[in-house]
Design an enzyme around this catalytic site. Structure first.
Site, PDB file in Angstrom:
ATOM      1  CD  GLU A 415      -0.938  -5.034   7.636  1.00  0.00           C
ATOM      2  OE1 GLU A 415      -0.519  -3.870   7.482  1.00  0.00           O
ATOM      3  OE2 GLU A 415      -1.511  -5.664   6.725  1.00  0.00           O
ATOM      4  CD  GLU A 482      -5.626  -6.007   5.810  1.00  0.00           C
ATOM      5  OE1 GLU A 482      -4.771  -5.463   5.103  1.00  0.00           O
ATOM      6  OE2 GLU A 482      -5.891  -5.636   6.984  1.00  0.00           O
TER       7      GLU A 482
END
Length: 809
Positions: A415, A482
């Site tokens: 991220e 994820e």
């Protein structure tokens, strides 16, 4: 436990002799001095540390602190403290030789460490997750030597999760000859693999620090999993400074490494000078073939395989990040028994022993180097130092882990905010200087053009996101780096579906966010028209599969199985972890399928039904619902059978087939008694489970995972405290307060009940509440032989005790 630790060898004592017969690597974890004092300068050899606390490393001082809303770590760091800590240790060397060199290896120090030997500064290391080494040789003296380490974790938050503080991994002292193998330069690859033959390439480097040419002979030996020597090669060399060696060996009928058969080979290297052995080095590796085929999927040894993966942080609940090997092994074994075959190191390198256990237990690892890059994501994280240190840290990371057969994917970040293609390209290219045998991905890095696998985090949980990406780039496999995010609190149930973004938004989610994404969320039907279980705090989540962010477990796994180009995922998370909570007073959010104490939630059994072939059936919820007589309670069954039948007090409530819903539901009017589920496969009984209504809490049942442990100051046992009724049935809603006493040959290193809102100290509060019937003690050997005596008392329950023996190695 056999063969779990492989080459993690702890040597007892240092020997310094002129007749050098190979390197010695010794644990120096015991008997350090420690002070949490920012106002000292303790690097000098003769500094008086006699009043400091004596302890063993690995050590995490943050987990020993008090949970306070005012602590600067905040929600990220579970409201625990940082600070500046000093460690000092004496190392005694009887005799030094001009033939020898000494190095100290730190597997991990969090963070910003400075190290001295006898007052000489060896270096500064800011990265808290990758190990580092220093050569001590020129500063050593015969007799007493002093290592001093300053750890500066005074600026917080330094991460987006609980990081811990201190020398929290193993420390090693190594003695080797001046002419020696360089372990970090060793690369083992298997470019050709079949059931009939494997080609093994070995590349390494020999270092000579004599300053003059040396004539040596190097022997390479390969030993198969049964202990048979299957490869042998000798080479003569003239070494001036550093020589690179490459050799190829062919092995017939190799034992292949897989998640079901994690076969391990050993490579032994020996160096002789004038026929005298002067250096040895041993490591392990695996022989396996991985194929990543666009639009078809992942193949291991020519067999299709899905990544049944979990993301995890490295902390282990009550022990923080200073995780004993036995605690780590217990956690990994639980995941293996559940059917998990892949793990993601979120979001940084883990301790070396983790990878060895994954090698020997059969996990595939997505090994992650960094969380963010040049732009720091927490106020004082590694991003501050990234520009100066990332290339060297990335090199050390890859070289440390590249010979592990368990490591199948490199991840370069997670991220990363507003990253550019150029940034991504530079990191990928740098990584591939050191290993090209594995694909590279990035958590939520799918928009970049330089990764090999498209990694999706939470955004990929929305409808059609993955499918639309595949249409645009059909030749790139997709992985859920994820996915998925669901929440559960052990023993808590709601029958109405709960969506985090709508019902209890995370701190970063605005109220209108759910309205925007609602059409793309995978909705889950309510289990009842009216909520059956009322009056539960919104901070706890339901243990039915109905507390989600964007997609539930069952919808997600159906999607994995349906899309050939979607090779699997890494659920967030396997275990509840410290930090990243929604706010005070919570130590975390309940993303794990196993709680902070290591007790499985119901999702554990849902995943087992989806991932494991071992016969199983699981009933939820528990069947002790005082005051609910006559109320219809949704009874859910998970099984990897193809049908199940439910019985209440011996009466069948019907047999139902398993469908794509991946669960079977009965609406059962509550009455006390016995609920039994029998699962079937192909018409035959497959597995069964019985749950029983518990009466009033009466006493406690203590159980240990070990019958006895080693008296070595390292070994541990896990002791469960279960509140039971007079018949021995666990009382699933018990919240009794208990007081714990441990005496004899052990000490408590962790107490945990799994309640995310319990801000008691896991180290020092010996009077605790159980949470929904359970609490866990982690007890470590104090080095004495004899018995560990465990006694638990309560004002409301009959006391209980347990005795566990210890023995000398």
């Amino acid at each position: 436990m056999k063969n779990i630790y492989l080459i993690i060898t702890l040597f007892i004592g240092i020997q310094s002799t002129l007749a050098f017969d190979g390197r010695v690597k010794k644990s120096i974890n015991l008997d350090w001095r420690f002070s949490l004092d920012a106002n000292v300068n303790a690097q000098d050899k003769n500094f008086d540390d006699s009043q400091w606390r004596q302890l063993n490393v690995p050590h995490d001082w943050s987990i020993e602190g008090e949970f306070l809303e005012s602590n600067a770590s905040g929600t990220s760091g579970a409201f625990l403290p940082g600070g500046i800590g000093w460690y000092r240790k004496e190392i005694n060397i009887d005799k030094l030789s001009k033939e020898e060199e000494y190095e100290i290896h730190f597997d991990g120090v969090y963070l910003n460490s400075d190290v001295w030997i006898n007052g000489h500064h060896l270096g500064f290391h800011p990265n808290g997750y990758i190990g580092f080494s220093y050569n001590l040789t020129e500063h050593l003296v015969e007799g007493k030597n002093v290592i001093a380490v300053k750890v500066d974790h005074s600026k917080l938050p330094s991460g987006r999760w609980y990081t811990g503080s201190g020398i929290y991994r193993n420390v090693w002292l190594e003695r080797h000859h001046k002419l020696h193998v360089l372990p970090n330069e060793l690369l083992i690859t298997t470019p050709e693999v079949s059931n009939e033959k494997a080609v093994v390439n070995v590349s390494t480097a020999i270092k000579n620090t004599w300053g003059k040419k040396k004539n040596i002979e190097v022997n390479f030996q390969i030993v198969d999993p049964k202990g048979k020597v299957v490869g042998n090669y000798d080479q003569k060399l003239k070494v001036v400074d550093q020589n690179e060696i490459q050799h190829q060996l062919e092995l017939e009928n190799p034992f292949l490494w897989s998640t079901d058969a994690p076969n391990i080979y050993y490579l032994n290297i020996a160096i002789k000078e004038n026929k005298q052995l002067i250096d040895t080095y041993s490591t392990h590796f695996g022989i396996r073939k991985l194929d990543w085929i666009p639009q078809k999927g992942l193949f291991l040894n020519d067999q299709p395989i899905l990544l049944k993966g979990l993301s995890n942080h490295q902390d282990a609940g009550p022990v923080g990040v200073a995780v004993p090997e036995q605690v780590l092994y217990r956690r990994l074994k639980m995941l293996k028994d559940m059917g998990c075959n892949a793990l993601r190191t979120a979001h940084h390198p883990f301790a070396p022993e983790f990878y060895t256990m994954c090698d020997t237990m059969g996990f595939m690892v997505m090994d992650e180097a960094f969380d963010g890059w040049w732009k720091n994501k927490a106020d004082y994280d590694y991003g501050i130092y990234f520009e100066k240190y990332w290339k060297k840290d990335l090199e050390n990371f890859v070289k440390r882990d590249r010979n592990h057969p368990s490591v199948v994917i490199w991840s370069i970040g997670n991220e990363v905010p507003k990253f550019t293609n150029d940034e991504q390209e530079s990191i990928v290219n740098e990584l591939k200087k050191h290993d090209t045998s594995r694909p590279v991905t990035q958590g939520r890095g799918y928009l970049g053009t330089h990764i090999d696998l498209a990694g999706f985090n939470g955004h990929g949980e929305l409808k059609n996101v993955i499918e639309n990406y595949h249409k645009k780039d059909p030749n790139k496999l997709i992985i859920g780096t994820e996915i998925t995010h669901t929440l559960q609190t052990r023993g808590v149930y709601r029958t109405k579906t709960w969506y985090r973004t709508k019902d209890n938004p995370a701190p970063w989610e605005k109220p209108e966010h759910f309205k925007r994404i609602e059409p793309r969320v995978y909705k889950i039907k309510d289990l009842s028209e009216e909520e059956v279980f009322t009056g539960i705090t919104s901070k706890y989540q339901s243990s039915y599969d109905n507390s989600i962010v964007r997609i539930g477990v069952r919808h997600e796994w159906n999607r994995v199985e349906a899309l050939d180009y979607y090779i699997g995922n890494f659920r967030w998370t396997g275990f509840d972890y410290l930090g990243e909570s929604f706010n005070w007073p919570a130590r975390t959010a309940n993303f794990g399928i196993i709680d902070l104490a290591g007790f499985p939630k119901d999702h554990y059994y849902l995943y087992q039904s989806l991932w494991s072939d071992v016969p199983m059936v699981h009933i939820l919820p528990h069947w002790s619902h005082k005051g609910k007589e006559g109320v219809k309670i949704p009874v859910v069954v998970y099984t990897n059978g193809d049908a199940a039948e439910l019985f209440l007090n011996g009466k069948s409530l019907g047999k139902k087939e398993m469908t794509s819903e991946r669960q079977i539901v009965w609406q059962v009017p509550y009455t006390k008694g016995k609920v039994e589920a029998i699962a079937y496969k192909e018409g035959k009984e497959w597995s069964k489970q019985i749950i029983q209504t518990a009466e009033e809490a009466y006493t406690m049942k203590l159980t240990s995972d070990r019958k006895r442990i080693n008296a070595d100051k390292k070994d541990v046992l896990h002791c469960e405290i279960n509140v039971v009724d007079a018949e021995g049935n666990i009382v699933p809603n018990a919240m009794d307060e208990v007081t714990i006493e441990v005496s004899g040959a052990g000490k408590i290193i962790g107490i945990e009940n799994g309640d995310i809102l319990d801000m008691s100290s896991s180290k020092y509060d010996l009077t605790r509440k159980v949470f929904n019937g359970k609490c866990l003690l982690i007890i470590q050997s104090n080095g004495k032989t004899g018995d560990i005596n465990i006694k638990v008392t309560s004002k409301t329950l009959k006391e209980a005790d347990l005795r566990i023996g210890t023995h000398a190695l």
